[in-house]
Design an enzyme around this catalytic site. Structure first.
Site, PDB file in Angstrom:
ATOM      1  CE  LYS A  36      -0.129  12.268 -34.098  1.00  0.00           C
ATOM      2  NZ  LYS A  36      -0.666  11.702 -35.278  1.00  0.00           N
ATOM      3  CB  CYS A  61       5.770  13.299 -40.077  1.00  0.00           C
ATOM      4  SG  CYS A  61       4.747  13.522 -38.153  1.00  0.00           S
ATOM      5  NE  ARG A 102       3.859   8.415 -43.006  1.00  0.00           N
ATOM      6  CZ  ARG A 102       3.630   9.315 -42.393  1.00  0.00           C
ATOM      7  NH1 ARG A 102       4.224  10.135 -41.716  1.00  0.00           N
ATOM      8  NH2 ARG A 102       3.223   8.108 -41.620  1.00  0.00           N
ATOM      9  CG  ASP A 142       4.954   6.527 -34.258  1.00  0.00           C
ATOM     10  OD1 ASP A 142       5.872   6.738 -35.665  1.00  0.00           O
ATOM     11  OD2 ASP A 142       3.862   6.195 -34.196  1.00  0.00           O
TER      12      ASP A 142
HETATM   13  C1  UD1 Z   1       0.607   4.852 -38.894  1.00  0.00           C
HETATM   14  C2  UD1 Z   1       1.479   5.599 -37.947  1.00  0.00           C
HETATM   15  C3  UD1 Z   1       2.364   7.036 -37.909  1.00  0.00           C
HETATM   16  C4  UD1 Z   1       3.436   5.479 -37.080  1.00  0.00           C
HETATM   17  C5  UD1 Z   1       2.584   4.423 -38.766  1.00  0.00           C
HETATM   18  C6  UD1 Z   1       3.208   3.051 -39.072  1.00  0.00           C
HETATM   19  C7  UD1 Z   1      -1.476   7.330 -37.807  1.00  0.00           C
HETATM   20  C8  UD1 Z   1      -2.572   8.260 -37.953  1.00  0.00           C
HETATM   21  N1  UD1 Z   1      -0.024   7.495 -38.357  1.00  0.00           N
HETATM   22  O1  UD1 Z   1       0.934   5.935 -39.878  1.00  0.00           O
HETATM   23  O2  UD1 Z   1       2.478   6.865 -36.619  1.00  0.00           O
HETATM   24  O3  UD1 Z   1       4.297   5.671 -38.024  1.00  0.00           O
HETATM   25  O4  UD1 Z   1       1.581   3.768 -38.555  1.00  0.00           O
HETATM   26  O5  UD1 Z   1       3.125   2.424 -37.343  1.00  0.00           O
HETATM   27  O6  UD1 Z   1      -2.254   6.078 -37.378  1.00  0.00           O
HETATM   28  N2  UD1 Z   1       2.853   2.439 -47.337  1.00  0.00           N
HETATM   29  C9  UD1 Z   1       2.861   1.797 -48.724  1.00  0.00           C
HETATM   30  N3  UD1 Z   1       1.438   2.171 -49.333  1.00  0.00           N
HETATM   31  C10 UD1 Z   1       0.432   2.735 -48.304  1.00  0.00           C
HETATM   32  C11 UD1 Z   1       0.344   3.033 -47.617  1.00  0.00           C
HETATM   33  C12 UD1 Z   1       1.734   2.479 -46.340  1.00  0.00           C
HETATM   34  O7  UD1 Z   1       4.430   1.492 -49.523  1.00  0.00           O
HETATM   35  O8  UD1 Z   1      -0.693   3.320 -49.250  1.00  0.00           O
HETATM   36  C13 UD1 Z   1       3.802   1.964 -46.368  1.00  0.00           C
HETATM   37  C14 UD1 Z   1       4.505   3.526 -45.810  1.00  0.00           C
HETATM   38  O9  UD1 Z   1       5.338   4.513 -46.534  1.00  0.00           O
HETATM   39  C15 UD1 Z   1       5.653   2.614 -44.854  1.00  0.00           C
HETATM   40  C16 UD1 Z   1       4.705   2.021 -44.590  1.00  0.00           C
HETATM   41  O10 UD1 Z   1       3.595   1.530 -45.094  1.00  0.00           O
HETATM   42  O11 UD1 Z   1       6.568   2.530 -45.407  1.00  0.00           O
HETATM   43  C17 UD1 Z   1       3.685   1.751 -43.068  1.00  0.00           C
HETATM   44  O12 UD1 Z   1       3.214   2.929 -43.032  1.00  0.00           O
HETATM   45  P1  UD1 Z   1       1.350   3.025 -42.957  1.00  0.00           P
HETATM   46  O13 UD1 Z   1       1.266   1.739 -41.301  1.00  0.00           O
HETATM   47  O14 UD1 Z   1       0.691   2.679 -43.563  1.00  0.00           O
HETATM   48  O15 UD1 Z   1       1.148   4.090 -41.937  1.00  0.00           O
HETATM   49  P2  UD1 Z   1       0.804   5.550 -41.270  1.00  0.00           P
HETATM   50  O16 UD1 Z   1      -0.363   4.803 -41.784  1.00  0.00           O
HETATM   51  O17 UD1 Z   1       0.762   6.723 -42.610  1.00  0.00           O
END
Ligand code: UD1
Length: 426
Positions: free
Chosen positions: A22, A120, A125, A308
């Site tokens: 996914k 979620c 986030r 995850d």
């Molecule tokens: C993706 C996955 C999710 C997985 C996560 C971490 C998808 C659709 N989802 O989520 O299943 O749990 O990676 O492996 O691929 N952060 C910031 N600022 C931002 C973006 C992120 O501070 O602009 C922080 C988040 O709060 C978190 C960390 O960075 O603490 C990692 O998040 P991120 O890798 O971005 O997760 P997702 O891409 O949303």
């Protein structure tokens, strides 16, 4: 709202097949925005997040056919005209990955209006890293009424060092950079297989990308991308969930159609727990090696132990002899499964980002509530070894990301069935 009814006690035996990822499929579908030609994607899982993404792209004017050419897992997307480059709140509120359309929309149309994502409920986030990156590439971004609006005539290549490793942030900016003017260099990028999968599609579409899968990615912007055909990677989190299902039930399970190379951290940990693992080219067999032993995990970015898989691993740890420490480094507030596991008889204490699991404790059936996608999987795993019949409420969280979960598990001996709501609500 659908529920699962699970009767514990059966070891899982046989072969279970893994679907497409996914988390690769979502960015790859968003990448189709970058071209007016047709993009054909194979191995797309039939899960609710994909249906949400279909609605999202369709609402912008794209043609999206899931199950194209009578192949259940093939999708055809054609974004010839994007008449309405808006990701509406009603569509994206359940799915944080909607922020993935921000980069490709602005790169292709010069304007994007995207509702701030939901998804979620695991921590704050934010998407500040997506926004900062697009601004560095020359976009002007404003926020009003819960929407982000980004504008740029043409994005410009930029040197971006991510403050923090972000998977969808890397993907979003990677897509944007493919059509930007000049070179982009991104450092401290996510190295997850989903980023590599997306880059493979983008390269097939004519993008010039080097270094995907490493911390530094270089992109030479091009003026146009064309159509392509691409096969999505197997889902490493679904595969990992099945490996734990085999291990926790003391079964003998062949997890087929997976990519073992993407499962290294989990396989190492399961071996430390005393589980027997045989690795093939596209399958992993998991067998009981006697009593499970406690082992600590710390979640990290890939290739570390995936956040995850943390909730599912915790279910396993309740059945291991000794004390397991589980440290969640990626998201705050990702222990929502813990209260429910405790209600089933687990001995778990939480202090900040650390959970301490003392095992082995017998688990009992209970009525439990799913709080997010992976927490739901954790509770199903616990229910597979609990005494009696567990009822899991709110399985719509699980339906976002696992394809035919209960049918697949039933096929290898689990006693699990879905119970629909009398009012037919999901
Ligand atoms: C993706 C996955 C999710 C997985 C996560 C971490 C998808 C659709 N989802 O989520 O299943 O749990 O990676 O492996 O691929 N952060 C910031 N600022 C931002 C973006 C992120 O501070 O602009 C922080 C988040 O709060 C978190 C960390 O960075 O603490 C990692 O998040 P991120 O890798 O971005 O997760 P997702 O891409 O949303």
């Amino acid at each position: 709202m659908d529920k699962f009814v699970v009767r514990g006690g059966n070891p899982l035996l046989g072969t279970i097949k893994v679907s497409g990822a996914k988390n690769s499929a979502l960015p790859c579908m968003a990448a189709a925005i970058l071209t007016e030609d047709e993009v054909i994607l194979e191995n797309i899982p039939q899960v609710n997040d994909i249906e949400t993404e279909r609605k999202l792209l369709t609402s912008m004017g794209a043609e999206v056919e899931l199950g194209y050419g009578r192949a259940q897992h093939r999708t055809r997307i054609k974004c010839a005209i994007l008449s309405d480059p808006v990701a509406k709140y009603e569509i994206v509120k359940t799915m944080r990955a909607s922020s993935l359309v921000l980069g490709p929309l602005i790169a292709r149309t010069g304007i994007a209006r995207v509702a701030m994502p939901g998804g979620c409920a695991i921590g704050g986030r934010p998407i500040d890293l997506h926004i900062n990156g697009l601004e560095a590439m020359g976009a002007t971004i404003t926020q009003d009424h819960g929407y982000l609006e980004a504008r740029a005539d043409r994005l410009k290549g930029a040197h971006i060092v991510f403050d923090k490793i972000t998977v969808t942030g890397t993907e979003d900016l990677l897509m944007a950079a493919t059509l930007a003017e000049g070179e982009s260099v991104f450092e401290n990028c996510a190295r997850e297989p989903e980023v590599t999968d997306l880059a493979a599609l983008l390269i097939a579409m004519g993008a010039k990308i080097e270094g995907a899968g490493t911390g530094t990615i270089r992109i030479q912007g091009v003026s146009k991308l064309h159509g392509a055909r691409h096969r999505i990677n197997p889902d490493r989190i679904e595969a990992g969930t099945f490996l734990i299902a085999g291990a926790i039930t003391g079964g003998d399970l062949n997890v087929d159609c997976c990519e073992p190379k993407h499962l290294g951290a989990l396989i190492t940990k399961l071996e430390q727990c005393g589980v027997k693992i045989d690795v093939g080219t596209d399958h992993v067999r998991v067998r009981s090696g006697g009593e499970l032993k406690a082992a600590d995990i710390t979640t990290e970015e890939y290739p570390g132990f995936p956040t995850d898989m943390q909730a599912q691993y915790m279910a396993l740890a309740t059945q291991a002899e000794g004390t397991s420490t589980v440290i969640e480094n990626i998201f705050e507030n990702r222990f929502m499964h813990v209260q429910e596991l405790i209600r089933m008889g687990a001995n778990i204490t939480i202090s900040g980002r650390t959970a301490t699991v003392r095992g082995k404790t017998p688990l009992q059936s209970a009525a439990v509530m799913c709080s997010d996608l992976r927490a739901s999987a954790s509770l199903v795993l616990a229910a597979l070894v609990a005494d009696g019949e567990t009822i899991l409420d709110r399985v719509y969280h699980l339906d976002r990301g696992y394809e035919h979960f209960e049918e697949k598990l039933r096929g290898v001996g689990a006693q699990i069935r879905r119970m629909g709501d009398v009012f037919g609500r999901k």
